[in-house]
Write a protein that holds these residues in place. Structure first.
Motif, short mmCIF file in Angstrom:
data_model
loop_
_atom_site.label_atom_id
_atom_site.label_comp_id
_atom_site.label_asym_id
_atom_site.label_seq_id
_atom_site.Cartn_x
_atom_site.Cartn_y
_atom_site.Cartn_z
N ARG A 69 0.83 -1.21 0.00
CA ARG A 69 0.00 0.00 0.00
C ARG A 69 0.87 1.26 0.00
O ARG A 69 0.61 2.20 -0.73
CB ARG A 69 -0.94 0.01 1.20
N GLN A 73 1.19 3.78 -3.38
CA GLN A 73 0.48 5.03 -3.20
C GLN A 73 1.07 6.15 -4.05
O GLN A 73 0.34 6.88 -4.69
CB GLN A 73 0.51 5.42 -1.72
N ARG A 77 -2.76 10.89 0.40
CA ARG A 77 -4.03 11.51 0.04
C ARG A 77 -4.82 11.84 1.31
O ARG A 77 -4.96 11.01 2.19
CB ARG A 77 -4.82 10.57 -0.85
N LYS A 145 -6.37 9.05 3.53
CA LYS A 145 -6.91 7.92 2.79
C LYS A 145 -5.73 7.11 2.26
O LYS A 145 -4.86 7.65 1.59
CB LYS A 145 -7.78 8.38 1.63
N THR A 146 -5.70 5.83 2.59
CA THR A 146 -4.65 4.98 2.06
C THR A 146 -5.26 4.10 0.98
O THR A 146 -6.45 3.80 1.00
CB THR A 146 -4.04 4.08 3.16
N MET A 147 -4.42 3.69 0.06
CA MET A 147 -4.88 2.81 -1.00
C MET A 147 -5.14 1.42 -0.40
O MET A 147 -4.39 0.96 0.45
CB MET A 147 -3.84 2.70 -2.10
N SER A 148 -6.18 0.79 -0.86
CA SER A 148 -6.45 -0.57 -0.43
C SER A 148 -5.62 -1.54 -1.26
O SER A 148 -5.07 -1.16 -2.31
CB SER A 148 -7.94 -0.90 -0.60
N GLU A 150 -6.87 -3.78 -3.01
CA GLU A 150 -7.59 -3.83 -4.28
C GLU A 150 -7.11 -2.74 -5.22
O GLU A 150 -6.90 -2.97 -6.42
CB GLU A 150 -9.10 -3.70 -4.06
N ASP A 151 -6.92 -1.51 -4.70
CA ASP A 151 -6.41 -0.40 -5.51
C ASP A 151 -5.03 -0.74 -6.07
O ASP A 151 -4.75 -0.49 -7.24
CB ASP A 151 -6.32 0.89 -4.68
N ILE A 152 -4.18 -1.30 -5.22
CA ILE A 152 -2.82 -1.66 -5.63
C ILE A 152 -2.87 -2.74 -6.70
O ILE A 152 -2.18 -2.68 -7.72
CB ILE A 152 -1.98 -2.14 -4.43
N ILE A 154 -5.25 -3.45 -8.83
CA ILE A 154 -5.73 -2.88 -10.10
C ILE A 154 -4.63 -2.05 -10.75
O ILE A 154 -4.40 -2.15 -11.95
CB ILE A 154 -7.02 -2.06 -9.87
N LYS A 155 -3.94 -1.26 -9.96
CA LYS A 155 -2.85 -0.43 -10.50
C LYS A 155 -1.77 -1.31 -11.12
O LYS A 155 -1.27 -1.02 -12.20
CB LYS A 155 -2.27 0.42 -9.37
#
Length: 170
Positions: A69, A73, A77, A145-148, A150-152, A154-155
């Motif tokens: 995470r 990032q 954020r 706000k930290t990236m989940s 799931e966000d990582i 997808i990225k």
């Protein structure tokens, strides 16, 4: 066995059963190598100490969920909600050291909600709060706000270029 491979072990279970399976996995991990294959990434965050993300047969990331995470990032954020004149608030926030982006998210009834990106590893929350309150505006909300995971995921798996650290999986 010394190695257990569990494929989507909590699919179709009720919340109590999911909790029990998570506890069982944690207990087994102390005595066995447990490989959890799943697309349910919140499950991974709650259960696993180490994550391997695979995209098209290649390993694209290996680390702890927390480190993934932080690395993914790129920026820190923060979401803020302020009562006051929108354009003046945006202008003030943009001038603070370490700010790399300010994006208005919504504006209603004299309140503006902003998403503020700052350089990673620079905590600007104190400076941000002081600047807003110093102008006499009401700071109604401020949270990081930290990236989940799931966000990582997808990225990492939607990137057009392959990563330099890619490793083929046999």
């Amino acid at each position: 066995p010394p190695v257990l491979i569990l494929d989507e072990p909590t699919i179709g279970l009720d919340p109590k059963q999911i909790q029990e399976v998570r506890e069982l996995i944690k207990e087994l991990a102390g005595k066995h190598t447990v490989i959890l294959s799943t697309h349910i990434l919140p499950e991974v965050e709650q259960t696993c100490h180490r994550v391997i993300i695979i995209d098209r047969g290649k390993i694209v990331a290996v680390d702890t969920p927390q480190n993934l995470r932080m690395q993914g990032q790129g920026t820190s954020r923060i979401t803020i909600e302020v009562e006051g004149p929108s354009s003046a608030i945006v202008s003030t926030v943009k001038t603070l050291p370490g700010i790399v982006g300010v994006q208005p998210e919504s504006e209603k009834d004299g309140r503006v909600r902003l998403v503020v990106d700052s350089e990673t590893r620079q905590d600007i929350r104190g400076d941000l709060a002081r600047a807003i309150v110093g102008k006499g505006w009401n700071l109604l909300e401020l949270h990081s706000k930290t990236m989940s995971l799931e966000d990582i995921f997808i990225k990492l798996t939607t990137a057009e270029e392959t990563h330099a650290a890619d490793t083929d999986i046999p």
